[in-house]
Design a protein around this motif. Structure first.
Motif, PDB file in Angstrom:
ATOM      1  N   GLY A  62      -8.939  15.840 -17.841  1.00 21.12           N
ATOM      2  CA  GLY A  62      -9.916  15.070 -18.588  1.00 21.12           C
ATOM      3  C   GLY A  62     -11.339  15.560 -18.432  1.00 21.12           C
ATOM      4  O   GLY A  62     -12.187  15.315 -19.299  1.00 21.12           O
ATOM      5  N   GLY A  63     -11.635  16.274 -17.347  1.00 21.80           N
ATOM      6  CA  GLY A  63     -12.977  16.794 -17.127  1.00 21.80           C
ATOM      7  C   GLY A  63     -13.205  18.174 -17.697  1.00 21.80           C
ATOM      8  O   GLY A  63     -14.317  18.716 -17.598  1.00 21.80           O
ATOM      9  N   ILE A  64     -12.163  18.758 -18.294  1.00 16.31           N
ATOM     10  CA  ILE A  64     -12.250  20.106 -18.875  1.00 16.31           C
ATOM     11  C   ILE A  64     -12.503  19.976 -20.368  1.00 16.31           C
ATOM     12  O   ILE A  64     -11.796  19.237 -21.071  1.00 16.31           O
ATOM     13  CB  ILE A  64     -10.961  20.892 -18.594  1.00 16.31           C
ATOM     14  N   MET A  95     -19.754  33.916  -6.570  1.00 22.56           N
ATOM     15  CA  MET A  95     -19.231  33.626  -7.901  1.00 22.56           C
ATOM     16  C   MET A  95     -19.870  32.382  -8.525  1.00 22.56           C
ATOM     17  O   MET A  95     -19.641  32.083  -9.690  1.00 22.56           O
ATOM     18  CB  MET A  95     -17.724  33.467  -7.856  1.00 22.56           C
ATOM     19  N   LEU A  96     -20.696  31.686  -7.765  1.00 22.64           N
ATOM     20  CA  LEU A  96     -21.477  30.598  -8.364  1.00 22.64           C
ATOM     21  C   LEU A  96     -22.333  31.129  -9.513  1.00 22.64           C
ATOM     22  O   LEU A  96     -22.598  30.422 -10.481  1.00 22.64           O
ATOM     23  CB  LEU A  96     -22.368  29.944  -7.309  1.00 22.64           C
ATOM     24  N   ALA A  97     -22.758  32.384  -9.404  1.00 15.84           N
ATOM     25  CA  ALA A  97     -23.579  32.979 -10.443  1.00 15.84           C
ATOM     26  C   ALA A  97     -22.846  33.071 -11.775  1.00 15.84           C
ATOM     27  O   ALA A  97     -23.473  33.119 -12.837  1.00 15.84           O
ATOM     28  CB  ALA A  97     -24.042  34.376 -10.013  1.00 15.84           C
ATOM     29  N   ALA A  98     -21.495  33.105 -11.711  1.00 19.29           N
ATOM     30  CA  ALA A  98     -20.675  33.167 -12.919  1.00 19.29           C
ATOM     31  C   ALA A  98     -20.089  31.806 -13.281  1.00 19.29           C
ATOM     32  O   ALA A  98     -19.232  31.718 -14.160  1.00 19.29           O
ATOM     33  CB  ALA A  98     -19.554  34.188 -12.735  1.00 19.29           C
ATOM     34  N   GLY A  99     -20.555  30.752 -12.608  1.00 16.29           N
ATOM     35  CA  GLY A  99     -20.008  29.427 -12.852  1.00 16.29           C
ATOM     36  C   GLY A  99     -18.597  29.272 -12.328  1.00 16.29           C
ATOM     37  O   GLY A  99     -17.829  28.448 -12.838  1.00 16.29           O
ATOM     38  N   MET A 100     -18.257  30.036 -11.300  1.00 16.85           N
ATOM     39  CA  MET A 100     -16.891  30.025 -10.776  1.00 16.85           C
ATOM     40  C   MET A 100     -16.906  29.943  -9.255  1.00 16.85           C
ATOM     41  O   MET A 100     -16.386  30.806  -8.549  1.00 16.85           O
ATOM     42  CB  MET A 100     -16.125  31.263 -11.260  1.00 16.85           C
ATOM     43  N   GLY A 101     -17.565  28.889  -8.755  1.00 11.13           N
ATOM     44  CA  GLY A 101     -17.505  28.596  -7.338  1.00 11.13           C
ATOM     45  C   GLY A 101     -16.184  27.911  -7.015  1.00 11.13           C
ATOM     46  O   GLY A 101     -15.161  28.168  -7.650  1.00 11.13           O
ATOM     47  N   ALA A 102     -16.189  27.017  -6.051  1.00  6.98           N
ATOM     48  CA  ALA A 102     -14.953  26.323  -5.699  1.00  6.98           C
ATOM     49  C   ALA A 102     -14.427  25.500  -6.873  1.00  6.98           C
ATOM     50  O   ALA A 102     -13.215  25.360  -7.059  1.00  6.98           O
ATOM     51  CB  ALA A 102     -15.179  25.418  -4.485  1.00  6.98           C
ATOM     52  N   VAL A 103     -15.329  24.964  -7.691  1.00  5.33           N
ATOM     53  CA  VAL A 103     -14.961  24.240  -8.910  1.00  5.33           C
ATOM     54  C   VAL A 103     -15.589  24.980 -10.092  1.00  5.33           C
ATOM     55  O   VAL A 103     -16.814  25.072 -10.193  1.00  5.33           O
ATOM     56  CB  VAL A 103     -15.447  22.778  -8.863  1.00  5.33           C
ATOM     57  N   PRO A 137     -18.856  20.686 -18.259  1.00  2.00           N
ATOM     58  CA  PRO A 137     -20.303  20.602 -18.500  1.00  2.00           C
ATOM     59  C   PRO A 137     -21.088  21.162 -17.319  1.00  2.00           C
ATOM     60  O   PRO A 137     -20.674  21.057 -16.157  1.00  2.00           O
ATOM     61  CB  PRO A 137     -20.546  19.098 -18.678  1.00  2.00           C
ATOM     62  N   ALA A 138     -22.222  21.765 -17.604  1.00  2.00           N
ATOM     63  CA  ALA A 138     -23.037  22.380 -16.554  1.00  2.00           C
ATOM     64  C   ALA A 138     -23.424  21.374 -15.462  1.00  2.00           C
ATOM     65  O   ALA A 138     -23.553  21.735 -14.297  1.00  2.00           O
ATOM     66  CB  ALA A 138     -24.283  23.004 -17.165  1.00  2.00           C
ATOM     67  N   ALA A 139     -23.589  20.105 -15.835  1.00  2.00           N
ATOM     68  CA  ALA A 139     -23.982  19.074 -14.873  1.00  2.00           C
ATOM     69  C   ALA A 139     -22.788  18.435 -14.167  1.00  2.00           C
ATOM     70  O   ALA A 139     -22.953  17.455 -13.435  1.00  2.00           O
ATOM     71  CB  ALA A 139     -24.793  17.994 -15.585  1.00  2.00           C
ATOM     72  N   PHE A 140     -21.597  19.006 -14.359  1.00  2.00           N
ATOM     73  CA  PHE A 140     -20.393  18.418 -13.767  1.00  2.00           C
ATOM     74  C   PHE A 140     -20.510  18.376 -12.246  1.00  2.00           C
ATOM     75  O   PHE A 140     -20.894  19.365 -11.601  1.00  2.00           O
ATOM     76  CB  PHE A 140     -19.171  19.243 -14.168  1.00  2.00           C
TER      77      PHE A 140
END
Length: 274
Positions: free
Chosen positions: A26-28, A86-94, A106-109
């Motif tokens: 639901g959050g995707i 990988m946070l720089a690519a939006g791919m950290g732990a979540v 969403p970016a603010a997730f």
């Protein structure tokens, strides 16, 4: 999944599943078709099968730790904080971005609830598994089983190097020269068989179809032991997907899976008898 009491080896398979619980789904923001395509690209398909087939072939059965949820839920091999590049690519732990740098969430997730619900229990269980091997045999060797696409995907930060049939990722503290050498010997046969398929993807650092830290580098170790306990060895096995499957998310194809399972079993046995 239990192995032999005297085995030091933990085969770790973190990215083989496509399962996403309904509440997480639901959050995707992707629609179902787009999500299916993303799972095709991001999932290390059939790596759990390779690990299971290898375990059956081993003289000393390794322990297996297999993630049964997709890495789109949480990625258990990321740092859960600002140390993660990988946070720089939006791919950290979540993840908030896809393999093609499109919006996944969403970016603010707020990913903290997912970290608490899934990441931390997973990390604690993996830490316990390693601790049990240390208590039982005095050492632990984590062998990560991964795969990667033939062609570079946009999210890859260091994807401009060689893309050999087999990549060995190592850590300067936890991967000994002996462990790396045993891995090269175990995989040199299967990698050489597929080296002709590497035309245009080889290059510096590739020998006999095996690359070192290219296109992916490093090895997973639970944070409790990371950088402080040399009794914990670690190595990452990255397999180029065209060696054993139809890309991007198709079935296993040809003799590659069996050959890879045999090679992984040779490595496990070599490590277990040290």
């Amino acid at each position: 999944m239990p192995g032999s009491p005297d085995s030091p080896v933990v085969l770790h398979v973190p990215h083989s599943s496509r399962a996403v619980p309904a509440d997480v789904r639901g959050g995707i923001t992707l629609d179902d078709d787009a999500l299916a395509r993303e799972l095709d690209h991001i999932t290390d398909a059939h790596t759990a099968d390779i690990a299971a087939a290898a375990a059956e072939r081993c003289a000393v059965t390794p322990w297996r730790f297999v993630n049964r949820l997709s890495r789109l839920v949480v990625d258990p091999e990321r740092f859960p904080d600002e140390r993660e590049e990988m946070l720089a690519a939006g791919m950290g732990a979540v993840y908030t971005r896809t393999t093609h740098r499109e919006e996944l969430r969403p970016a603010a997730f707020d990913g903290r609830p997912l970290v608490e619900r899934y990441f931390r229990p997973y990390a604690a269980a993996m830490t316990d598994a390693v601790g049990e091997r240390l208590a039982a045999v005095g050492r632990a060797v984590i062998i990560d089983v991964h795969s990667y696409p033939t062609e570079r995907l946009p999210y890859e930060l260091h994807g401009d190097g060689p893309r050999p049939p087999v990549c060995l990722g190592h850590d300067g503290f936890h991967t000994s020269a002996d462990l790396l050498d045993r891995a090269e010997r175990a995989f040199e046969g299967v990698a050489a068989v597929f080296s002709e398929a590497s035309a245009g993807r080889g290059g510096t650092g590739v020998r006999g179809g095996i690359g070192i830290n290219s296109p992916f580098q490093g090895a997973y170790v639970p944070l409790k032991y990371y950088g402080v306990d040399r009794r914990v060895g670690a190595l990452m096995i990255e397999i180029r997907r065209d060696v054993y499957m139809r890309e991007p998310g198709g079935p296993a194809d040809g003799p590659g899976l069996r050959a890879l399972a045999d090679a992984l079993a040779r490595l496990v046995d070599a490590v277990s008898t040290v």
